[in-house]
Design a protein around this motif. Structure first.
Motif, mmCIF file in Angstrom:
data_model
loop_
_atom_site.group_PDB
_atom_site.id
_atom_site.type_symbol
_atom_site.label_atom_id
_atom_site.label_comp_id
_atom_site.label_asym_id
_atom_site.label_seq_id
_atom_site.Cartn_x
_atom_site.Cartn_y
_atom_site.Cartn_z
ATOM 1 N N LEU A 172 9.809 1.675 -18.009
ATOM 2 C CA LEU A 172 8.451 1.758 -18.564
ATOM 3 C C LEU A 172 7.968 3.189 -18.746
ATOM 4 C CD1 LEU A 172 6.621 -1.173 -16.748
ATOM 5 C CD2 LEU A 172 7.270 -1.034 -19.167
ATOM 6 N N THR A 173 8.406 4.095 -17.878
ATOM 7 C CA THR A 173 7.936 5.481 -17.973
ATOM 8 C C THR A 173 8.915 6.379 -18.727
ATOM 9 O OG1 THR A 173 8.917 5.963 -15.816
ATOM 10 C CG2 THR A 173 6.593 5.362 -15.840
ATOM 11 N N LEU A 174 10.030 5.812 -19.198
ATOM 12 C CA LEU A 174 11.027 6.625 -19.892
ATOM 13 C C LEU A 174 10.766 6.669 -21.394
ATOM 14 C CD1 LEU A 174 14.299 5.449 -18.100
ATOM 15 C CD2 LEU A 174 12.910 7.483 -17.618
ATOM 16 N N ASP A 175 11.233 7.725 -22.024
ATOM 17 C CA ASP A 175 11.146 7.874 -23.477
ATOM 18 C C ASP A 175 12.242 6.996 -24.089
ATOM 19 O OD1 ASP A 175 11.359 8.648 -26.140
ATOM 20 O OD2 ASP A 175 11.153 10.791 -25.699
ATOM 21 N N GLU A 200 0.837 -1.212 0.000
ATOM 22 C CA GLU A 200 0.000 0.000 0.000
ATOM 23 C C GLU A 200 0.868 1.257 0.000
ATOM 24 O OE1 GLU A 200 -0.433 -2.082 3.275
ATOM 25 O OE2 GLU A 200 -1.034 -3.394 1.659
ATOM 26 N N GLU A 201 2.036 1.194 0.634
ATOM 27 C CA GLU A 201 2.946 2.336 0.663
ATOM 28 C C GLU A 201 3.824 2.354 -0.586
ATOM 29 O OE1 GLU A 201 5.301 2.260 4.277
ATOM 30 O OE2 GLU A 201 3.620 1.338 5.339
ATOM 31 N N TYR A 202 4.237 1.179 -1.025
ATOM 32 C CA TYR A 202 5.198 1.068 -2.119
ATOM 33 C C TYR A 202 4.628 1.548 -3.449
ATOM 34 C CZ TYR A 202 7.984 -1.077 -5.789
ATOM 35 O OH TYR A 202 8.720 -1.278 -6.923
ATOM 36 N N LYS A 203 3.419 1.112 -3.788
ATOM 37 C CA LYS A 203 2.867 1.409 -5.114
ATOM 38 C C LYS A 203 2.749 2.906 -5.398
ATOM 39 C CE LYS A 203 0.767 -2.929 -6.320
ATOM 40 N NZ LYS A 203 -0.361 -3.610 -6.905
ATOM 41 N N PRO A 204 2.134 3.697 -4.501
ATOM 42 C CA PRO A 204 2.038 5.134 -4.820
ATOM 43 C C PRO A 204 3.417 5.814 -4.840
ATOM 44 C CG PRO A 204 0.837 4.621 -2.782
ATOM 45 C CD PRO A 204 1.390 3.349 -3.311
ATOM 46 N N GLU A 205 4.306 5.401 -3.954
ATOM 47 C CA GLU A 205 5.647 5.996 -3.927
ATOM 48 C C GLU A 205 6.418 5.613 -5.185
ATOM 49 O OE1 GLU A 205 8.842 8.244 -2.227
ATOM 50 O OE2 GLU A 205 6.666 8.277 -2.125
ATOM 51 N N ARG A 209 5.132 4.891 -8.111
ATOM 52 C CA ARG A 209 4.518 5.644 -9.210
ATOM 53 C C ARG A 209 5.042 7.082 -9.219
ATOM 54 N NH1 ARG A 209 -0.523 5.284 -7.680
ATOM 55 N NH2 ARG A 209 -0.586 3.099 -8.228
ATOM 56 N N ARG A 210 5.105 7.704 -8.048
ATOM 57 C CA ARG A 210 5.595 9.086 -7.941
ATOM 58 C C ARG A 210 7.054 9.189 -8.387
ATOM 59 N NH1 ARG A 210 8.621 12.196 -5.081
ATOM 60 N NH2 ARG A 210 9.256 10.630 -3.564
ATOM 61 N N LEU A 211 7.871 8.233 -7.951
ATOM 62 C CA LEU A 211 9.290 8.261 -8.307
ATOM 63 C C LEU A 211 9.508 8.014 -9.805
ATOM 64 C CD1 LEU A 211 10.781 6.412 -5.210
ATOM 65 C CD2 LEU A 211 11.057 8.837 -5.800
ATOM 66 N N LYS A 212 8.703 7.159 -10.401
ATOM 67 C CA LYS A 212 8.808 6.921 -11.845
ATOM 68 C C LYS A 212 8.447 8.183 -12.628
ATOM 69 C CE LYS A 212 7.770 2.012 -11.640
ATOM 70 N NZ LYS A 212 6.742 1.002 -11.885
ATOM 71 N N GLU A 213 7.420 8.889 -12.172
ATOM 72 C CA GLU A 213 7.047 10.143 -12.826
ATOM 73 C C GLU A 213 8.163 11.169 -12.693
ATOM 74 O OE1 GLU A 213 3.321 11.238 -11.041
ATOM 75 O OE2 GLU A 213 2.260 9.556 -11.982
ATOM 76 N N GLU A 214 8.781 11.214 -11.526
ATOM 77 C CA GLU A 214 9.900 12.130 -11.302
ATOM 78 C C GLU A 214 11.087 11.760 -12.203
ATOM 79 O OE1 GLU A 214 12.735 13.611 -7.634
ATOM 80 O OE2 GLU A 214 10.748 12.805 -7.160
#
Length: 158
Positions: free
Chosen positions: A62-65, A14-19, A21-26
């Motif tokens: 996965l989130t990189l160009d 529950e803590e890992y997934k949102p964190e 996701r946030r770090l991948k966006e960053e």
């Protein structure tokens, strides 16, 4: 040093997934910045066998160009590469400005494997490590950012 790492520490999903996701966006935003600023980046992943290096890299990219990075899985040197200086093949993986190279194992792995399999002497190991320091210094002096990760898991989890 690794024997002092707390391998029992965990993170709940529950803590890992949102964190995560946030770090991948960053990370994706940082990739845009490095491309705009023409900053060349090399990311090294080292660690024990079955530590999850490949899975982590696959998830991370996965989130990189894909136009701005290349991933290399370091295999044993080919016959041609064996005839060249040990770091020659890694020079070919150095990214252009604004690009990123991600290495699943690196020049450090090669020294470790050769130490175990070829019985490199202490002097040869020190000479190769000194070459690595020079190699990395040349890259950083030229404006490269080198980011290193070592994935450490217990033998039981391995």
């Amino acid at each position: 040093m690794l024997d002092t790492v707390n391998l029992k520490k965990t993170t709940m999903k529950e803590e890992y997934k949102p964190e995560s996701r946030r770090l991948k966006e960053e990370l994706a935003m940082l990739q845009v910045t490095l491309r705009e600023k023409k900053l060349p980046v090399i990311v090294l992943f080292e660690g024990w066998s079955a530590a999850g290096k490949g899975s982590l890299i696959a998830d991370m990219i996965l989130t990189l160009d894909p136009r701005s990075f290349k991933v290399y899985s370091t295999l044993p040197p080919t016959v041609e590469e064996s005839r060249k200086p040990p770091l020659w093949r890694y020079w070919r993986m150095v990214p252009a400005r604004g690009q990123m190279t991600i290495l699943d194992r690196s020049w450090y792995q090669e020294v470790s494997v050769d130490r175990l399999e070829k019985g490199l002497s202490d002097d040869e190991v020190f000479r190769r490590m000194d070459s690595i320091k020079t190699f990395e210094r040349q890259l950083t002096d030229d404006g490269y950012l080198i980011v290193k990760f070592f994935l450490h898991i217990s033998q039981k989890e391995q």
